[in-house]
Design a protein around this motif. Structure first.
Motif, PDB file in Angstrom:
ATOM      1  N   VAL A  42       0.819  -1.208   0.000  1.00  0.00           N
ATOM      2  CA  VAL A  42       0.000   0.000   0.000  1.00  0.00           C
ATOM      3  C   VAL A  42       0.858   1.266   0.000  1.00  0.00           C
ATOM      4  CG1 VAL A  42      -0.342   0.120   2.516  1.00  0.00           C
ATOM      5  CG2 VAL A  42      -2.067   1.073   1.011  1.00  0.00           C
TER       6      VAL A  42
ATOM      7  N   ILE B  84      -9.287   5.558   0.395  1.00  0.00           N
ATOM      8  CA  ILE B  84      -8.352   4.832   1.260  1.00  0.00           C
ATOM      9  C   ILE B  84      -9.140   4.480   2.517  1.00  0.00           C
ATOM     10  CG2 ILE B  84      -7.404   6.889   2.422  1.00  0.00           C
ATOM     11  CD1 ILE B  84      -5.230   3.912   1.470  1.00  0.00           C
ATOM     12  N   MET B  85      -9.038   3.237   2.939  1.00  0.00           N
ATOM     13  CA  MET B  85      -9.651   2.859   4.203  1.00  0.00           C
ATOM     14  C   MET B  85      -8.603   3.093   5.286  1.00  0.00           C
ATOM     15  SD  MET B  85     -12.760   1.745   4.010  1.00  0.00           S
ATOM     16  CE  MET B  85     -13.209   2.852   2.699  1.00  0.00           C
ATOM     17  N   SER B  86      -8.875   4.075   6.111  1.00  0.00           N
ATOM     18  CA  SER B  86      -7.995   4.376   7.228  1.00  0.00           C
ATOM     19  C   SER B  86      -8.310   3.331   8.293  1.00  0.00           C
ATOM     20  CB  SER B  86      -8.306   5.797   7.694  1.00  0.00           C
ATOM     21  OG  SER B  86      -7.552   6.116   8.821  1.00  0.00           O
ATOM     22  N   SER B  87      -7.319   2.541   8.661  1.00  0.00           N
ATOM     23  CA  SER B  87      -7.605   1.332   9.450  1.00  0.00           C
ATOM     24  C   SER B  87      -6.770   1.185  10.710  1.00  0.00           C
ATOM     25  CB  SER B  87      -7.365   0.093   8.579  1.00  0.00           C
ATOM     26  OG  SER B  87      -8.007   0.222   7.336  1.00  0.00           O
TER      27      SER B  87
ATOM     28  N   ALA C   3      -1.854  -0.129  12.936  1.00  0.00           N
ATOM     29  CA  ALA C   3      -2.611   0.746  12.042  1.00  0.00           C
ATOM     30  C   ALA C   3      -2.322   0.333  10.603  1.00  0.00           C
ATOM     31  CB  ALA C   3      -2.198   2.195  12.261  1.00  0.00           C
ATOM     32  N   GLY C   4      -3.113   0.853   9.682  1.00  0.00           N
ATOM     33  CA  GLY C   4      -2.886   0.504   8.283  1.00  0.00           C
ATOM     34  C   GLY C   4      -3.756   1.297   7.340  1.00  0.00           C
ATOM     35  N   GLY C   5      -3.566   1.049   6.065  1.00  0.00           N
ATOM     36  CA  GLY C   5      -4.401   1.681   5.037  1.00  0.00           C
ATOM     37  C   GLY C   5      -4.706   0.642   3.979  1.00  0.00           C
TER      38      GLY C   5
END
Lengths: 103, 398
Positions: B158, B177-180, B258-260
């Motif tokens: 990503v 973008i899914m802010s995760s 955390a992730g995207g």
């Protein structure tokens, strides 16, 4: 004052005292730097990484329109091409990024 | 690490590992460079994969299967729960992986097949010759070396940079973008054999919240919200913490990541002269589910096949490599991405009341095939009105 992270000076104007003002950034809000005693506010913007909060996930890297961010293992690098647009600060899942306006 | 390979793979995730293994098996010399010091960590993934999808690439191994799923549930914004089960009760429909071990296994297999692997080694710039990618400058502990290759496979995930440095715009639109954020939680009451998805504007705006079991009393609990909906005081972490406090007040967090996840359309073109882009870097994540493991492995394997063919013919131009781009777009995976993109675009525009209505229409489904497509087909069967709303898209689903 912290060093300016922007590289592109969009336009310049003259202040009342004859000093050259640099208006930087292509997106609103624009910030005026290098001005003195003119009644203008002395703003200067840059991206601040709160490293104690950052989860070094790379979410911000993928949305940066300038390609100014890079995740090097557990360290987020901000390159000079950063325009302080704030998209990364908005998207950060943890709130680790902040566009700060220095007076 | 040598200074010349047939194929240089950037990134040691599922796309890179599968690409490397397959390329070696086709007789090519291959090196994987992974910027992180360890393969598989941190796991920015809910770790779920369908049974058939996994079997296509590797036989399941208890060492990296955290849990076997027999069903799934969807919780509507109003709290109503819809159960999805396989037509054959108790049938395994999917797995929750232990990605730390899984990713390592894939890289081990590539290494055993003969690929070189370099960790804590970062591709810091492409080597370009007349606009053609000829390898990369790689950095390890401050040492920069040049590694040339006939083809570079960008599998850098990503946060991909490599293809961008080669002049390809990989920017994910903010709204896509899914802010995760995800926690691995221990000591919580869950159904150990069913995944649960929570929907709704209050729970996860334009995304979903997941509880994926990883054991009898442990689960991967995470959330993805649209970047557009993220901001100070209402970030992915705020939503997840609120949910966890309410649902698992006694639970313990043993991992916090955390992730995207990109849910945009794939890159307009996934090849360039001497370059093939795979997996999350090519933005081939399923836009509806956010799932990317299968799509990464699929594009990784295809990239290796095409690389071998083109190197064999001595032609690694964009025109020659276009076979890769065309093949994945025409594949079942490519078509599913396109279809699911439209379904996602429809769903994110629906208010909670509409989502409630759709989910209430079916309280229990026994699916012949445990796939997103069959779920959507079933939902459309009982909601003829939906078919009208979906218009042309409905025809493509039937």
């Amino acid at each position: 004052m912290l060093p300016c992270t922007r590289v592109a000076v969009e336009s310049t104007v003259h202040s009342r005292s004859g000093e050259i003002l640099h208006i930087i950034g292509s997106r609103p809000p624009q910030f005026i730097v290098n001005i003195n005693e003119t009644g203008h506010q002395h703003y200067h913007s840059m991206l601040k990484v709160h490293r104690d909060i950052c989860g070094y996930c790379g979410c911000c890297v993928s949305v940066c329109p300038e390609g100014a961010l890079e995740l090097i293992d557990a360290y987020l690098c901000v390159e000079k091409s950063c325009t302080s647009c704030g998209i990364c600060a908005k998207v950060c899942p943890l709130g680790a990024l902040e566009v700060v306006h220095e007076k | 690490m040598k200074n010349k390979y047939d194929v240089l793979v950037i990134g040691g995730g599922p796309a890179g590992a599968i690409a490397a293994k397959n390329a070696v098996e086709k007789g090519l010399s291959v090196c994987i460079v992974e910027k992180r010091p360890a393969i598989g960590a941190p796991v920015r993934c809910a770790e779920g994969i369908g049974k058939e999808a996994l079997h296509e690439f590797i036989d399941p191994d208890p060492r990296w299967i955290s849990a076997e799923m027999t069903g799934a549930s969807i919780v509507a914004p109003d709290g109503f729960l819809m159960k999805l089960e396989s037509e054959l009760a108790g049938n395994k429909v999917g797995y929750i992986l232990d990605r730390k071990i899984f990713d390592r296994e894939l890289v081990w297999k590539a290494a055993e097949a003969g690929a070189d692997v370099a960790v804590k080694t970062r591709a810091s710039a492409p080597i370009l010759e007349k606009g053609c990618v000829k390898g990369a400058k790689v950095e390890c502990c401050g040492q920069v070396t040049s590694v040339t290759a006939d083809i570079v496979i960008a599998a850098d995930g990503v946060e991909s940079k490599f293809s961008r440095w080669c002049g390809i715009d990989t920017t994910v639109p903010l709204r896509e973008i899914m802010s995760s954020v995800q926690y691995v939680m221990a000591d919580i009451d869950i159904d150990a054999h069913s995944t649960v998805f929570y929907l709704g504007n209050e729970v996860a705006p334009e995304g979903y919240l997941w509880v994926f079991p990883k054991g009898r009393r442990s689960a991967n609990v995470g959330i993805g919200i649209s970047g557009k909906k993220s901001g100070e005081g209402h970030r992915a972490k705020d939503y997840l913490d609120r949910f966890v406090k309410k649902t698992f007040p006694q639970g313990k967090q043993i991992e916090y990541i955390a992730g995207g996840v990109s849910v945009c359309r794939p890159l307009d073109c996934t090849v360039a002269d001497g370059l093939i882009i795979t997996g999350d870097a090519a933005r081939v994540v399923d836009p509806l589910t956010g799932g990317g493991i299968y799509n990464s492995m699929y594009t990784g394997k295809l990239a290796a096949d095409v690389a071998a063919e083109c190197i064999g013919k001595g032609n690694v131009t964009k025109t020659a490599l276009m076979v890769y781009d065309k093949t994945w777009r025409a594949s079942k995976m490519g078509k599913a991405i396109e279809r699911n993109y439209h379904i996602k675009e429809y769903l994110i525009k629906q208010p909670d009341a509409k989502l409630n209505e759709i989910i209430h229409s079916v309280s229990k489904l026994n699916l012949k095939e445990f796939t997103t497509l069959s779920l959507i087909k079933e939902i459309m069967m009982v909601n003829p009105k939906l078919m009208l709303e979906l218009g042309a898209l409905a025809a493509s689903i039937r």
